[in-house]
Design a protein around this motif. Structure first.
Motif, PDB file in Angstrom:
ATOM      1  N   ARG A 473       0.825  -1.211   0.000  1.00 51.90           N
ATOM      2  CA  ARG A 473       0.000   0.000   0.000  1.00 51.90           C
ATOM      3  C   ARG A 473       0.860   1.261   0.000  1.00 51.90           C
ATOM      4  N   GLU A 474       2.067   1.140   0.536  1.00 52.96           N
ATOM      5  CA  GLU A 474       2.985   2.273   0.552  1.00 52.96           C
ATOM      6  C   GLU A 474       3.662   2.484  -0.794  1.00 52.96           C
ATOM      7  N   GLY A 475       3.372   1.607  -1.753  1.00 53.26           N
ATOM      8  CA  GLY A 475       3.903   1.788  -3.094  1.00 53.26           C
ATOM      9  C   GLY A 475       5.121   0.955  -3.405  1.00 53.26           C
ATOM     10  N   LEU A 559      -2.451  -9.963  -3.617  1.00 52.66           N
ATOM     11  CA  LEU A 559      -1.507  -8.857  -3.442  1.00 52.66           C
ATOM     12  C   LEU A 559      -1.658  -7.835  -4.574  1.00 52.66           C
ATOM     13  N   ASP A 560      -2.853  -7.703  -5.110  1.00 51.22           N
ATOM     14  CA  ASP A 560      -3.134  -6.761  -6.192  1.00 51.22           C
ATOM     15  C   ASP A 560      -3.043  -5.329  -5.659  1.00 51.22           C
ATOM     16  N   PRO A 561      -2.079  -4.514  -6.136  1.00 52.18           N
ATOM     17  CA  PRO A 561      -1.944  -3.146  -5.619  1.00 52.18           C
ATOM     18  C   PRO A 561      -3.213  -2.312  -5.771  1.00 52.18           C
ATOM     19  N   LYS A 562      -3.927  -2.474  -6.882  1.00 59.71           N
ATOM     20  CA  LYS A 562      -5.150  -1.705  -7.069  1.00 59.71           C
ATOM     21  C   LYS A 562      -6.198  -2.070  -6.030  1.00 59.71           C
ATOM     22  N   ALA A 563      -6.387  -3.375  -5.827  1.00 57.00           N
ATOM     23  CA  ALA A 563      -7.383  -3.814  -4.840  1.00 57.00           C
ATOM     24  C   ALA A 563      -7.007  -3.365  -3.432  1.00 57.00           C
TER      25      ALA A 563
END
Length: 588
Positions: A473-475, A559-563
């Motif tokens: 989530r932190e990128g 682990l989908d960054p968008k989700a």
């Protein structure tokens, strides 16, 4: 330009196969040990395998209400343990419950009627003269001179091949010398055989021996010749069920842990004649740990008479056997009459051995008896139903955990589910091995502890997964996220498991009976949770983070960054390059 040195985290990240190989080797070794031992299933407790549960209530003699105390109750438990083990039962549980009750749980396969008779009868302690003795299957017993064997001892089951002295205090005093060495008056046991007396020649001799052999004597000699004390079934019956006035055969153990057989004369002193027995560390002599005995006034006279008679005989007929429930626990020999009303038994004792013998001597004088309050028979069918229900409950719990992982963590369940399987395999194998090694029995509360452990193990996975998600989530990308998340997750997992283990340890210490099974299982599975997370879950996560499915954040990977609502990727901003040449001081 030299490559930068990698730290410990970099090394661990690059070699995740090492911990995986280590835990695999451990699983293979433990499983191999399980099959090699022949114990491929956990030993079941009485509530699952069936058996008999007996509740005994302590009853004091009139005017002896204070006799019901913790020390006497624990001594009674020790004696009852000896009795049920004498029946060939190694899985029985004997423990106190409250201040006055003793619970005896005897598993299926034991004669419950015989067991009830054994544990419900007050122990009998007698002092009997030794008529003959030899190693079972060996040569007749010989005894060296008192001064030559002053340190011989028999440590088995608290038994003393020992020296005992008569004095007015707890410590012996030298009253004579032999060959320039001080010799204390009293008793001395020895552990070496004697050629001076064959079993046949001495079988009819005693302090008050008859002058001719009889038919009963011949029968006793035949019993003695056939007695094989190396067999547990023989020891369970030898010397049992006899009258104090009978001449009997019995079994004991010597310092080399060899089984010794005896012919013993009629009892001369009763256990109730012992007023007090205790283990004492003798600081005034080199005797070390000793056992002191104080006799009643009546017992002191009888003890003086019998020791006076025995002192006139040759070995082994100058010995007397201390017999508890038909088993010889000590066989000291006599030098002269002990008229002081007390005696001290010494030898190569340690504290535990001295205390054990003192407890046995004390038990003969306990003003306690036990009444049977209840007898409950647990059938194997009922135990099977309970086990079946417990397994169903465990399967439901495991299924719910797996469903939860599949819904919320999707691809990460590929890591969590194998981790649960590894934890389950280790738990099963270790429980199977603990049965024959420490007597661990799987009962219903223990099954409950294993079910609770499913949640504890799943909680550790969730903590780790959520830390990784926080980093994403932190990128950050997945591989650095795993390594940055691990130290934080590790700390949380260790603290959580420490609290669970501490609770299990406290519960195990302060409780008795079946609740201890729950506490033990909970503590065991908590330790295994740490092992699995460190040696399996983390390395496996490191390996899978290199796969495109997880590294690219597939929508089914969990682990989908968008989700997850991740921020844009973190990038470093570079300062523009300065032009060559002199720099204007104003610009600087």
């Amino acid at each position: 330009m030299a490559a930068p040195k990698r730290g410990r985290s970099g090394s661990a990240q690059s070699k995740p196969w090492r911990p995986l190989a280590l835990i695999l080797i451990a699983i293979v070794a433990l499983t191999g040990g399980m099959f090699a031992s022949g114990h491929t299933t956990p030993r079941l407790g009485i509530d699952l395998a069936g058996g008999t549960s007996i509740t005994l209530r302590a009853v004091a003699e009139p005017g002896q209400a204070s006799a019901i105390n913790k020390t006497n109750m624990n001594t009674a438990v020790d004696i009852m343990n000896r009795r049920v083990n004498g029946l060939g039962v190694s899985e029985a549980e004997v423990q106190t419950q409250g201040d006055k009750n003793i619970i005896v749980n005897i598993p299926k396969g034991t004669n419950s009627k015989e067991a009830r008779q054994q544990v419900g009868t007050t122990a009998k302690l007698y002092f009997r003269p030794v008529l003959a003795t030899e190693v079972s299957g060996g040569a007749a017993k010989t005894t060296p001179s008192p001064s030559a064997s002053s340190s011989a001892s028999d440590k088995a089951t608290g038994k003393a091949k020992d020296k005992a002295t008569s004095s007015s205090s707890a410590t012996p005093t030298a009253s004579a010398t032999s060959q320039g060495r001080p010799v204390t008056d009293g008793l001395k046991a020895d552990s070496t055989p004697s050629a001076s007396a064959s079993p046949k020649a001495s079988s009819s001799a005693s302090p008050s021996a008859s002058s001719s052999a009889s038919t009963s004597t011949s029968k006793l000699e035949a019993q003695y010749a056939a007695l094989d004390c190396t067999k547990k079934s023989v020891r369970a019956t030898a010397g049992k069920g006899t009258k104090p006035t009978d001449t009997v055969v019995a079994c004991g153990q010597n310092s080399q842990k060899q089984w010794q057989k005896y012919i013993l004369g009629p009892a001369q002193v009763d256990g109730t004649d012992v007023k007090k027995a205790q283990a004492v560390f003798n600081t005034q002599t080199a005797a070390g740990w000793t056992v002191t005995m104080d006799f009643t006034s009546k017992g002191a006279k009888k003890f003086a008479d019998v020791t006076g008679q025995l002192a006139k005989n040759q070995s082994p007929q100058n010995q007397f056997a201390i017999v508890l429930d038909g088993d010889v626990v000590s066989d000291p020999y006599v030098r002269q009459a002990l008229t002081g009303g007390n005696a001290e038994i010494s030898g190569s004792f340690n504290q535990e051995e001295a205390q054990s013998l003192a407890n046995m001597l004390s038990y003969g004088a306990l003003p306690l008896s036990f009444k049977e309050d209840s007898v409950t028979t647990v059938t194997a069918a009922l135990g099977g139903e309970q086990l079946h229900a417990g397994l169903i409950a465990g399967a439901i719990g495991l299924a719910l955990v797996i469903v939860y992982l599949l819904i919320f963590y999707r691809g990460l369940s590929v890591i969590a589910i194998p981790s649960l399987m590894v934890s389950a395999i280790l738990t099963y194998v270790i429980m199977s091995l603990l049965g024959p090694t420490i007597g661990f029995a799987l009962n219903l509360p223990a099954v409950c502890g294993a079910i609770v452990a499913i949640g504890i193990t799943a909680d550790s996975f969730i903590v780790f997964f959520e830390r990784i998600r926080d980093e994403i989530r932190e990128g950050r990308s997945l591989r650095p996220s795993v390594e940055r998340a691990w130290p934080r997750a590790r700390r949380t997992i260790l603290v959580s498991d420490f609290v669970s283990f501490l609770a299990a340890a406290v519960l195990f210490i302060v409780t008795v009976g079946k609740v201890q099974g729950f506490a033990f299982t909970l503590g065991l599975t908590t330790v295994l949770d740490v092992v699995v997370v460190f040696l399996f879950t983390k390395p496996l996560m490191t390996l899978l983070a290199r796969r495109k499915f997880f590294a690219n954040g597939h929508k089914w990977s969990g682990l989908d960054p968008k989700a997850l609502g991740a921020k844009p990727p973190l990038r470093r901003t570079r300062r523009p390059a300065r032009p060559a040449g002199p720099v204007d001081p104003k610009e600087a």
